[in-house]
Design an enzyme around this catalytic site. Structure first.
Site: not given
Ligand code: UD1
Length: 367
Positions: A203-204
């Site tokens: 998740l970024h």
């Protein structure tokens, strides 16, 4: 022929490695420029070591900043390097701010640009990457496309000259490094994980990390699964979680420092399912035949969805739950999200995209 390669962020090290090898094999002189966009050892040095990329000829040390400032600093520094070196080609990769700066610096000096991973579109201009790739494509003399969809996207924007379908250099990299990953100490063992007994998540994207309400919902979704979820944390995400005071390890969630490339390949390959907002990770899931659930509303890698190996759930808890249930029921006989679709095709070339790119560069230089 002299080539200057511009890289700066983690996925670009992965993409540049096979092309650097192919350039060296054909005796082409390459200067490697690292902008310094990624500078943490876990996001940069580890990748250089594992991918056996030689040390950069120029390290610009730009670091993090607001997009304009970061891109501007890179632009100025890259211009100096290119003015001194006068390469025949500048090679840029993907869609980061380093790609944009490399392309702008080169075009202003009249040096032709070859864009590796050209033609991708999310059709969402709120993503910084979409702006970067659109600009890089429109400035490039050679557009080296990984997929048929990418070629069609360029044609729709009137770009047909210099367009080549070469396959995906990330596939080259996975084929080359999977064997090395198998020989390395197993991260599964170190974490006490069983093959197919866990999910891997990443998740970024700013759209997911920069809105605390959305980030909190996503973390709750991940923490609610009935098996361990390994979450190697990008520094941006770690910081966003800390700032918003969101728990990093609810339920079965196991946050870890960023994974090295070889550990990531092993974790991906043996996961029950992959949950991600990364572009590269969606494809790696497909390469390994692991179902992928994408935490975005759209994807550049549409063929993974069309083939039934990837599903887009955005930040919707119900759609996420339904996708996880499908993964849990999946027997491996057909594509996990396909309507009876069969086995995987080679959507991303034959593992020799890098060699194809170098032949095109040599060929174009001769004419
Ligand atoms: C960049 C790319 C993205 C790519 C990703 C891969 C852009 C616009 N985005 O996103 O397309 O998917 O790389 O990881 O170029 N930081 C550190 N250490 C580092 C680098 C960054 O702590 O070594 C932190 C900083 O707080 C920084 C933030 O991460 O502000 C974001 O870094 P940045 O390079 O702007 O973008 P990424 O999110 O990494």
């Amino acid at each position: 022929m002299k080539v200057t390669t511009i890289v700066g962020a983690r996925p670009q090290f992965v993409k540049a490695a096979p092309v650097s090898r192919a350039l060296a094999a054909r005796g082409v002189a390459e200067a490697l420029v690292h902008t310094g966009q990624h500078y943490d050892p876990q996001l940069s040095d580890v990748f250089f070591e594992q991918l056996k990329l030689r040390q950069p000829d120029h390290h610009l040390g730009v670091g993090s900043a607001a997009h304009g400032a970061q891109t501007g600093r890179m632009l100025e520094a890259i211009e100096s390097v290119l003015t001194a070196g006068r390469p025949d080609w500048v090679l840029v990769y993907g869609d980061t701010n380093s790609t944009l700066a490399g392309a702008l610096a080169a075009v202003k000096l009249g040096i032709p640009i070859a864009h590796v991973e050209a033609g991708l579109r999310s059709f969402n201009r709120a993503m910084p990457e979409e702006i970067n790739r659109v600009v890089a494509d429109h400035l490039s003399a050679l557009l080296l496309c990984p997929t048929e969809a990418a070629v069609r996207n360029l044609a729709a924007e009137g770009i047909t000259r210099g367009v080549h379908l070469v396959g995906d250099v990330m596939y080259d990299s996975v084929l080359y490094n999977t064997r090395l990953a198998e020989q390395a100490p197993s991260p599964l063992k170190a974490m006490g994980l069983a093959e197919r007994g866990y999910y891997l998540a990443t998740l970024h994207r700013p759209a997911n990390t920069d809105d605390p309400a959305r980030l909190s919902r996503l973390m709750a979704m991940l923490g609610g699964l009935d098996a361990p979820v390994v979450l190697p944390l990008h520094p941006r995400t770690a910081r966003a979680l800390a700032t918003a005071e969101i728990a990093v390890s609810p339920g079965q969630l196991r946050a870890t420092p960023p994974a090295s490339y070889l550990d990531m390949l092993t974790l991906e390959r043996h996961a029950r399912g992959i949950i991600t907002d990364s572009g590269g990770v969606q494809k790696e899931a497909y390469f390994f035949g692991v179902p992928c659930i994408t935490l975005r509303a759209e994807t550049e890698w549409v063929e993974t969805v069309e083939a039934g190996w990837n599903t887009l759930v955005d930040c919707d808890a119900e759609r996420f739950r339904a996708a996880v249930d499908e993964v849990a029921r999946w027997t491996g006989d057909a594509a996990p999200f396909g309507k009876g679709a069969t086995s995987r095709r080679d959507l991303y070339g034959d593992g020799h995209a890098a060699e194809a790119i170098v032949e095109i560069l040599l060929d174009t230089s001769r004419h």
